[in-house]
Design a protein around this motif. Structure first.
Motif, PDB file in Angstrom:
ATOM      1  N   ASP A  93       3.214   7.671   0.577  1.00 31.43           N
ATOM      2  CA  ASP A  93       2.882   8.756   1.500  1.00 31.43           C
ATOM      3  C   ASP A  93       2.114   9.872   0.799  1.00 31.43           C
ATOM      4  N   GLU A  94       0.943  10.176   1.323  1.00 27.72           N
ATOM      5  CA  GLU A  94       0.156  11.278   0.765  1.00 27.72           C
ATOM      6  C   GLU A  94       0.906  12.604   0.882  1.00 27.72           C
ATOM      7  N   PHE A  95       1.743  12.742   1.905  1.00 26.40           N
ATOM      8  CA  PHE A  95       2.473  13.980   2.161  1.00 26.40           C
ATOM      9  C   PHE A  95       3.409  14.324   0.999  1.00 26.40           C
ATOM     10  N   THR A  96       4.038  13.304   0.405  1.00 26.28           N
ATOM     11  CA  THR A  96       4.981  13.539  -0.688  1.00 26.28           C
ATOM     12  C   THR A  96       4.344  13.357  -2.057  1.00 26.28           C
ATOM     13  N   GLY A  97       3.165  12.764  -2.107  1.00 25.76           N
ATOM     14  CA  GLY A  97       2.505  12.501  -3.382  1.00 25.76           C
ATOM     15  C   GLY A  97       1.685  13.689  -3.846  1.00 25.76           C
ATOM     16  N   GLY A  98       2.164  14.376  -4.858  1.00 29.11           N
ATOM     17  CA  GLY A  98       1.470  15.564  -5.333  1.00 29.11           C
ATOM     18  C   GLY A  98       0.110  15.294  -5.939  1.00 29.11           C
ATOM     19  N   TYR A  99      -0.123  14.072  -6.420  1.00 28.24           N
ATOM     20  CA  TYR A  99      -1.380  13.742  -7.077  1.00 28.24           C
ATOM     21  C   TYR A  99      -2.089  12.575  -6.392  1.00 28.24           C
ATOM     22  N   GLY A 100      -1.732  12.345  -5.122  1.00 23.41           N
ATOM     23  CA  GLY A 100      -2.258  11.179  -4.425  1.00 23.41           C
ATOM     24  C   GLY A 100      -1.183  10.106  -4.349  1.00 23.41           C
ATOM     25  N   GLU A 101      -1.506   8.984  -3.742  1.00 24.54           N
ATOM     26  CA  GLU A 101      -0.522   7.908  -3.587  1.00 24.54           C
ATOM     27  C   GLU A 101      -1.106   6.573  -3.995  1.00 24.54           C
ATOM     28  N   TRP A 102      -0.219   5.646  -4.346  1.00 30.13           N
ATOM     29  CA  TRP A 102      -0.630   4.285  -4.696  1.00 30.13           C
ATOM     30  C   TRP A 102      -1.092   3.512  -3.465  1.00 30.13           C
ATOM     31  N   GLY A 103      -0.538   3.834  -2.302  1.00 25.77           N
ATOM     32  CA  GLY A 103      -0.867   3.066  -1.106  1.00 25.77           C
ATOM     33  C   GLY A 103      -0.280   1.671  -1.124  1.00 25.77           C
ATOM     34  N   ILE A 104       0.931   1.531  -1.681  1.00 27.58           N
ATOM     35  CA  ILE A 104       1.570   0.216  -1.791  1.00 27.58           C
ATOM     36  C   ILE A 104       1.788  -0.409  -0.421  1.00 27.58           C
ATOM     37  N   ASP A 105       2.176   0.415   0.559  1.00 28.15           N
ATOM     38  CA  ASP A 105       2.443  -0.114   1.899  1.00 28.15           C
ATOM     39  C   ASP A 105       1.184  -0.658   2.551  1.00 28.15           C
ATOM     40  N   GLU A 106       0.072   0.055   2.432  1.00 30.83           N
ATOM     41  CA  GLU A 106      -1.182  -0.440   3.016  1.00 30.83           C
ATOM     42  C   GLU A 106      -1.642  -1.735   2.344  1.00 30.83           C
ATOM     43  N   ILE A 107      -1.479  -1.798   1.023  1.00 27.40           N
ATOM     44  CA  ILE A 107      -1.872  -3.018   0.303  1.00 27.40           C
ATOM     45  C   ILE A 107      -1.060  -4.210   0.789  1.00 27.40           C
TER      46      ILE A 107
END
Length: 378
Positions: free
Chosen positions: A181-195
């Motif tokens: 979640d970008e909302f909780t990711g202070g430096y961006g997100e991995w996007g594991i769920d989308e992958i």
């Protein structure tokens, strides 16, 4: 005489390799701030991104300009300007987040820095929620008895999970804030769920993913099994929590394949370090590991521990990945560990990937995760 000449050549090469480059930073046109007596700091890859490092404080000269003069080994560095903490970091003109600054040092250098504005001068605009519907909050206060604390834990369940009675392999990942979640990711997100959603839609193998939040200011200790300049290492206790508390809970309450061959552990930076330690210590619990940009520089004793653990790691799969732009120390240390585990290079279960454009950032780990997925899916 030839031997003496060779010695001189090697000596000169060594001296050149550790040569120091003079580096002067000079702030220009500093925007106003809320501070009555402003202080400015340099935070970067040279001081572990400490935002209030007294050794990297700008000093005001007689001409009114703020400067820092330092010596560094030649190389590439990233940095930002702060006023003492990350809420007061430099920003774009309208308060927008700006990327890390970068400088490549080869010769003595003067760097003139123009700060456009400060993040705390604006009402922070929160990012959007980006987690897919398959990500759930497992518990906001999951007990971590070993550390005397609680932790937020997330779980990603495959798209087919609700309609299926089959069991799934599990990936345990650290820094849960930055996974989904970008909302909780202070430096961006991995996007594991989308992958994994995309892979599932294409008919690929599905995994459950468990994401454990880091402990904020305790992260450098909780993800390190060894003592360091940041304090007494708590990594052994954290891994004990994963093995004896969290994994049994997940296996009891979800449709999982419990054996080591179907249990992976993954992390980046400090998360990469603790993932390597976890697999080496519990090779019959974690059969596979993704070691992304590991902070081995902060835990040199792991090399000796890996040598001792090597006879027990014959059936484990380990995927190392790092980027050249993360610095010479990163590449040196990850290669040292790889050579311990796979000295001949013939073990196809242990591989090292180096990418010329790789940086110590979530976008890089996002991009490389798919290849790691392919590696553990075989």
């Amino acid at each position: 005489m030839k031997r003496f000449s060779l010695f001189i050549v090697l000596l000169l090469a060594f001296v050149a390799s550790v040569a120091q480059v003079k580096m002067k930073f000079e702030l220009q046109n500093i925007p106003k701030s809320k501070d009555s007596i402003p202080e400015y700091f340099l935070a970067g890859s040279f001081n572990n991104w400490k935002p209030n490092d007294a050794d990297f404080k700008f000093l005001k000269g007689a001409d009114g300009n703020y400067v820092i003069e330092k010596q560094f080994p030649a190389g590439r560095y990233e940095y930002k300007i702060t006023r003492g903490n990350w809420t007061k970091v430099e920003s774009g003109a309208k308060g927008n987040t700006v990327g890390n600054r970068s400088v490549k040092l080869q010769n003595d250098t003067v760097v003139k820095v123009m700060v456009l504005n400060w993040a705390d001068e604006f009402k922070k605009q929160l990012p959007n929620h980006t987690a897919s519907v398959n990500v759930k909050l497992l518990d906001s206060v999951f007990p971590v008895s070993q550390l005397g604390t609680t932790r937020r834990v997330w779980i990603y369940l495959p798209p087919s999970y609700a309609q299926s009675k089959k069991k799934y392999p599990v990936i345990y990942m650290h820094d849960g804030q930055n996974l989904f979640d970008e909302f909780t990711g202070g430096y961006g997100e991995w996007g594991i769920d989308e992958i994994l959603d995309k892979i599932s839609a294409e008919g690929g193998k599905e995994f459950i993913v468990v994401g454990i939040d880091h402990g904020g200011s305790e992260r450098l200790k909780e993800y390190n099994p060894y003592d360091s300049q940041y304090g007494k290492g708590k990594g052994k206790l954290y891994v004990d929590f994963l093995v004896n508390n969290l994994k049994p809970f997940i296996d009891k309450n979800y449709h999982t394949i419990k054996d080591a061959n179907n249990t992976s552990i993954v992390g980046s930076s400090m998360g990469g370090l603790i993932s390597m330690y976890a697999l080496a210590t519990y090779p019959k619990v974690f059969g596979k590991a993704g070691i992304f940009s590991p902070a081995f520089w902060l835990a040199k004793p792991i090399e000796e521990d890996l040598k001792n653990a090597l006879p027990n790691l014959n059936n484990n799969k380990i995927y190392f990945v790092a980027g050249t732009l993360e610095g010479k120390a990163m590449i040196r240390d990850i290669n040292a560990v790889y050579q311990i585990l796979n000295p001949t290079g013939n073990n196809k279960n242990i591989i090292l990937i180096e990418k010329a454009d790789g940086e110590h950032k979530e976008w890089f780990w996002n991009r490389e995760f798919t290849d790691f997925y392919k590696f553990i899916s075989k």
